[in-house]
Write an enzyme that holds these catalytic residues in place. Structure first.
Site, short mmCIF file in Angstrom:
data_model
loop_
_atom_site.label_atom_id
_atom_site.label_comp_id
_atom_site.label_asym_id
_atom_site.label_seq_id
_atom_site.Cartn_x
_atom_site.Cartn_y
_atom_site.Cartn_z
N TYR A 24 23.90 -19.15 -25.83
CA TYR A 24 22.84 -18.24 -26.11
C TYR A 24 21.49 -18.64 -26.00
CZ TYR A 24 27.30 -15.86 -27.37
OH TYR A 24 28.43 -15.34 -27.50
N ASN A 76 22.94 -4.52 -27.80
CA ASN A 76 23.63 -5.52 -27.66
C ASN A 76 24.63 -5.58 -28.79
OD1 ASN A 76 24.89 -8.07 -27.41
ND2 ASN A 76 23.05 -9.24 -26.85
N HIS A 82 33.78 -5.20 -26.54
CA HIS A 82 35.11 -5.36 -25.89
C HIS A 82 36.31 -4.70 -26.76
CE1 HIS A 82 32.65 -8.50 -24.27
NE2 HIS A 82 32.58 -9.04 -25.22
N ASP A 89 31.95 6.09 -28.70
CA ASP A 89 31.99 7.64 -29.14
C ASP A 89 30.86 7.90 -30.02
OD1 ASP A 89 34.63 7.81 -27.95
OD2 ASP A 89 35.60 7.93 -29.83
N HIS A 102 23.46 -8.18 -22.87
CA HIS A 102 24.08 -9.35 -23.23
C HIS A 102 23.39 -10.53 -22.89
CE1 HIS A 102 27.81 -7.05 -24.26
NE2 HIS A 102 27.43 -6.25 -23.26
N VAL A 103 23.20 -11.69 -23.77
CA VAL A 103 22.31 -12.74 -23.62
C VAL A 103 23.19 -13.58 -22.69
CG1 VAL A 103 21.59 -14.76 -24.61
CG2 VAL A 103 21.28 -12.42 -26.04
N SER A 104 24.66 -13.56 -22.52
CA SER A 104 25.39 -14.44 -22.10
C SER A 104 26.01 -13.41 -20.67
CB SER A 104 26.52 -15.20 -22.41
OG SER A 104 27.25 -14.36 -22.66
N ARG A 113 36.36 -10.92 -22.48
CA ARG A 113 34.73 -10.36 -22.37
C ARG A 113 34.52 -9.68 -21.20
NH1 ARG A 113 32.55 -13.30 -26.88
NH2 ARG A 113 33.59 -15.50 -27.37
#
EC number: 4.2.1.10
Length: 145
Positions: A24, A76, A82, A89, A102-104, A113
């Site tokens: 990260y 994020n 997941h 919703d 997402h950072v990664s 993931r």
């Protein structure tokens, strides 16, 4: 009228900078929020940053966004990506455009993931760019949303 962007960060993102820096990076959530706020401000927009480790609190914040005049959400969702149909919703119910960040690169990581409950209703998804993903999402929101 100035654009109003809500930046949401989910569980464990408060640990940026210390949690798995090899994945990260070393920037903290405060660094991300400061840069995001400055980027929006320079473009004449308002950005409000919010982080919670609790799914229900994030849902409450999303539901309040429409009444607050939010134009777009950058989220994020962390591990809720997941697992949270409820978060999906909530985003669908407010009908505000949002970008998932997402950072990664979640597709290079563990198989669990790879699936996102949010991607199918997001305007866009950015992953694997480190904290620069936030910059890209804000830039997109300012220009397109």
């Amino acid at each position: 009228m100035a654009k109003n962007i809500l930046l949401l960060n989910g569980p464990n993102l408060n640990m940026l900078g210390s949690r798995e820096p090899e994945v990260y990076g070393s920037a903290t959530l405060a660094d991300v929020e400061r840069a995001a706020t400055e980027q929006a401000s320079q473009a004449g927009a308002k950005l409000t940053a919010f982080q919670s480790n609790h799914e229900g609190v994030l849902i409450d914040r999303i539901q309040a966004a429409k009444k607050e005049g939010v134009d777009a959400i950058i989220i994020n969702p962390g591990g809720l990506t997941h697992s949270s149909v409820s978060l999906r919703d909530a985003l669908a119910s407010v009908a505000l455009p949002f970008v998932e960040v997402h950072v990664s690169n979640i597709h290079q990581r563990e198989a669990f993931r790879h699936h996102s409950y949010l991607s199918g209703i997001a305007v866009g998804v950015i992953c694997g760019l480190g904290i620069d993903g936030y910059t890209a999402a804000i830039s997109f929101a300012l220009k397109k949303l």
